[in-house]
Design an enzyme around this catalytic site. Structure first.
Site: not given
Length: 490
Positions: A199, A336
């Site tokens: 992330d 995403h």
């Protein structure tokens, strides 16, 4: 806000979690209400909190020290960074009624939950009641964020905060509404969210603050800080200079269910099955779990590329329908990472700078249990404490969620050169929300049948509440939000 040029940027004036980010292994979010009968006492005490506030200068210095310690194996640096932010309701209670110029902040997140497509129900009197945990439906006046190297350090810092505001005594000026604790995942999973993907890979650099890497987007200071160059809103109160708006979201993740979906929906025609499921996850997210972008590593993971912090220099999602293989074969439009940062897809429309945010969230909850893995069903709460800073919430978080993640027509403004129609990419499979009870689909999942829709059988990231906050500069905290020095003894 004055039309004259602001003074030079001073990182000592800016709260530490905004521009640089406070280094942390754990973080506690302490949501509070102010006792309406003790507002002046709270404002007096606020001046005592100011010396505890971690600044961006301190955060920047910490990063250098941490880098030095890694080279010498000197162990963790003790960090107990305290920041404080306020909701619109909190500012009202403090007597600060100026309109900030940010419509989302002024209204609050609860008022906009339906527009975000959060799940919920409409009451008989036509009010939307989101499926949030009860605490976020209450009045929340502020939030103390404590970032630290350990839970022990968090506890030490929070004790100091609670002592200042006399929490637990008859003279308490604040009351805890909710406390959420996040932790960096253990071992090799550090830096990865609970679905397992690395992330924070594509954070933008802020001009004049960060030394940016090749390929990293550089945004003007006003994209993040109020009143600086790039802040498109001109109707700001003077005290808002060098503040920033925080969008907080409590986002549980259904990890076993997500993994079961990938196992049941491997990319067609790909073997072996486990690899086909891993590829399915990469095509939903836009990166492999290692962080390698599938726009480059479209056939297989490349952990070396994933570990390279300069891998953003290598791809832009170059959009070319004359070469169909370059459209969704490498990376679906709905993936995403592409939905939340479309890169070259929007170059002809002015790029993405005004939509960029700085994410400062952290994971929460335990690792998967053997029983959860076996059953394919979530039994323990885990997910993301999402926190993002920007100077304009409608341009930042709200736009990304509503106009990109939730919008099936994507990339915006693009036409399919073969059909002449708009491109229907579908929902962001990770955070895209259709609305209560409505189905979600995406296409581009199968690189050999890009127009085929994939049914997304569940929402694997659930919105359970949140709020919008304003993070004031230290001068504003000290001289405007806190009671002025000449009134503290009255």
């Amino acid at each position: 806000m004055s039309t004259s040029a602001p003074p030079p940027l001073d990182l000592n004036n800016i709260q530490g979690d905004i521009l640089v980010g406070i280094a942390k292994k754990t973080e506690t979010y302490y949501f509070f209400q102010i006792d309406s009968s003790r507002v002046n006492d709270f404002r007096k005490q606020l001046s005592q909190l100011v010396p505890l506030i971690y600044t961006s200068a301190k955060s920047q210095d910490d990063k250098k020290k941490i880098a030095d310690r890694k080279r010498t194996d000197a162990g963790l640096l003790k960090i107990g960074g305290v920041n404080i932010v306020f909701s619109r309701k909190g500012l009202n209670l403090l007597g600060i009624k100026d309109n900030t110029g940010d419509t989302a902040f002024e209204a609050g997140m609860l008022a906009g939950a339906k527009d975000l497509h959060d799940n919920g129900t409409t009451t008989p009197d036509n009010k939307f009641d989101p499926d949030w945990i009860p605490a976020f439906k209450k009045q929340i006046h502020g939030l103390v964020l404590v970032s630290a190297d350990s839970h022990q350090t968090v506890d030490e810092s929070l004790r100091k905060v609670e002592q200042i505001f006399k929490v637990g005594t008859p003279n308490a000026t604040i009351y805890q509404v909710l406390r959420l604790v996040g932790d960096v995942r253990p071992g090799n999973e550090a830096g990865h969210e609970h679905f397992g993907f690395l992330d924070g890979v594509s954070q933008p650099a802020v001009d004049g603050v960060d030394n940016h890497l090749p390929g990293q987007d550089v945004v003007r200071q006003g994209i993040i800080l109020v009143g600086r160059q790039g802040d498109v809103t001109t109707t700001r109160p003077a005290w808002a200079l060098d503040g920033s708006f925080l969008a907080f979201r409590y986002l549980p993740q259904l990890v076993p269910e997500f993994n079961a979906f990938l196992k049941a929906n491997p990319v067609p025609g790909v073997l072996p099955p486990d690899f086909a499921s891993d590829l399915a996850g990469a095509r939903l997210v836009g990166r492999w779990k290692s962080g390698a972008p599938i726009d480059i590593a479209f056939a297989a993971d490349n952990p070396t590329l994933g570990a390279d912090k300069q891998n953003n220099d290598l791809f832009r999602y170059n959009f070319d329908f004359d070469q169909d293989i370059q459209s969704q074969a490498r990376c679906p439009f709905a993936a995403h990472t592409r939905k939340t940062n479309p890169r070259a897809d929007l170059d002809q429309f002015g790029g993405t700078e005004l939509k960029r945010i700085l994410r400062r969230g952290i994971q929460f909850g335990p690792e998967l249990t053997a029983e959860e893995i076996s059953l394919g069903r979530t039994q323990k709460d885990r997910g993301l404490l999402f926190a993002a800073y920007q100077s304009n919430i409608p341009n930042g978080f709200q736009f990304i969620q509503q106009s990109w993640a939730n919008n099936v027509t994507f990339p915006p403004g693009k036409k399919d050169q073969k059909t002449g129609g708009t491109i229907q990419a579908g929902f962001d499979p990770i955070i895209g929300q259709a609305g209560p009870g409505l189905p979600r689909t995406m296409n581009g999942f199968d690189p050999k049948a890009q127009s085929t829709n994939l049914s997304l059988t569940a929402e694997w990231v659930l919105s359970k509440g949140g709020e919008y906050f304003f993070s004031p500069s230290l001068p504003t905290l000290k001289n405007v939000f806190a009671l002025p020095a000449d009134q503290r003894e009255l």
